[in-house]
Write a protein that holds these residues in place. Structure first.
Motif, PDB file in Angstrom:
ATOM      1  N   PRO A   4       0.819  -1.212   0.000  1.00 33.91           N
ATOM      2  CA  PRO A   4       0.000   0.000   0.000  1.00 33.91           C
ATOM      3  C   PRO A   4       0.860   1.273   0.000  1.00 33.91           C
ATOM      4  O   PRO A   4       1.878   1.342   0.685  1.00 33.91           O
ATOM      5  N   TYR A  33      -3.749   0.656  -1.494  1.00 34.82           N
ATOM      6  CA  TYR A  33      -4.019   1.335  -0.223  1.00 34.82           C
ATOM      7  C   TYR A  33      -4.415   0.316   0.824  1.00 34.82           C
ATOM      8  O   TYR A  33      -4.741  -0.838   0.520  1.00 34.82           O
ATOM      9  N   GLU A  34      -4.378   0.775   2.062  1.00 38.64           N
ATOM     10  CA  GLU A  34      -4.938  -0.004   3.160  1.00 38.64           C
ATOM     11  C   GLU A  34      -5.883   0.912   3.921  1.00 38.64           C
ATOM     12  O   GLU A  34      -5.713   2.135   3.906  1.00 38.64           O
ATOM     13  N   LYS A  36      -8.162   1.516   7.611  1.00 40.81           N
ATOM     14  CA  LYS A  36      -8.302   1.155   9.024  1.00 40.81           C
ATOM     15  C   LYS A  36      -9.301   2.082   9.695  1.00 40.81           C
ATOM     16  O   LYS A  36      -9.498   3.218   9.256  1.00 40.81           O
TER      17      LYS A  36
END
Length: 161
Positions: A4, A33-34, A36
């Protein structure tokens, strides 16, 4: 899957529906991307740890979406040397104005690039992320050029009868 480049952080899972527009834009530019859910207020230690470790983990920039007091982008900007794009989320109390002011009013030396409130901001955050990456990556720059040309063509081909 590629590592990412963008970290998307939401202050609450309730932001996910709007932030999906950010995912779609990043996907269209093929930017890994990540995402959270972290809170400046409910998970401050985890938020700070994540922000401090992001550079070493290959992240190039943050997108932080939050509503209400909306301190998430500012906390991340205070703990990281990476660019931060803040998305003010709509709220039931002030329709997102509270979020906007919380994100945009940062002290000198701790910048957060702030986009529009809600869904438009979610899309613009993705485009801005691609633009930032494109400043240093010629392939991404070419994608931004094409994206803007497509927008221009769409507008110019609009017909009013």
């Amino acid at each position: 899957m590629s590592k990412p480049l963008v970290a998307i952080v939401m202050g609450s899972l309730s932001d996910l529906d709007a932030v999906k527009d950010t995912f779609e834009v990043l996907d269209s530019f093929q930017i890994p991307y990540e995402a959270k859910v972290l809170s400046a207020h409910r998970t401050p230690d985890e938020t700070i740890k994540y922000a401090k470790e992001a550079y070493d983990n290959g992240i190039k920039l943050f997108i932080a979406a939050a509503g209400g007091a909306a301190h998430l982008a500012g906390v991340i900007a205070g703990c990281s040397t990476l660019p931060v794009i803040g998305i003010p989320m709509k709220t039931s109390t002030l329709d997102g104005l509270d979020s906007l002011l919380s994100i945009v009013q940062m002290p000198a030396g701790v910048p957060v690039a702030t986009v529009a409130i809600g869904k438009a901001g979610c899309k613009n955050a993705g485009v801005l992320a691609a633009t930032i990456i494109g400043a240093f990556d010629s392939d991404m720059h070419d994608k931004i050029v094409s994206y803007k040309e497509e927008m221009k063509t769409k507008v110019l081909s609009s017909v009013i009868e």
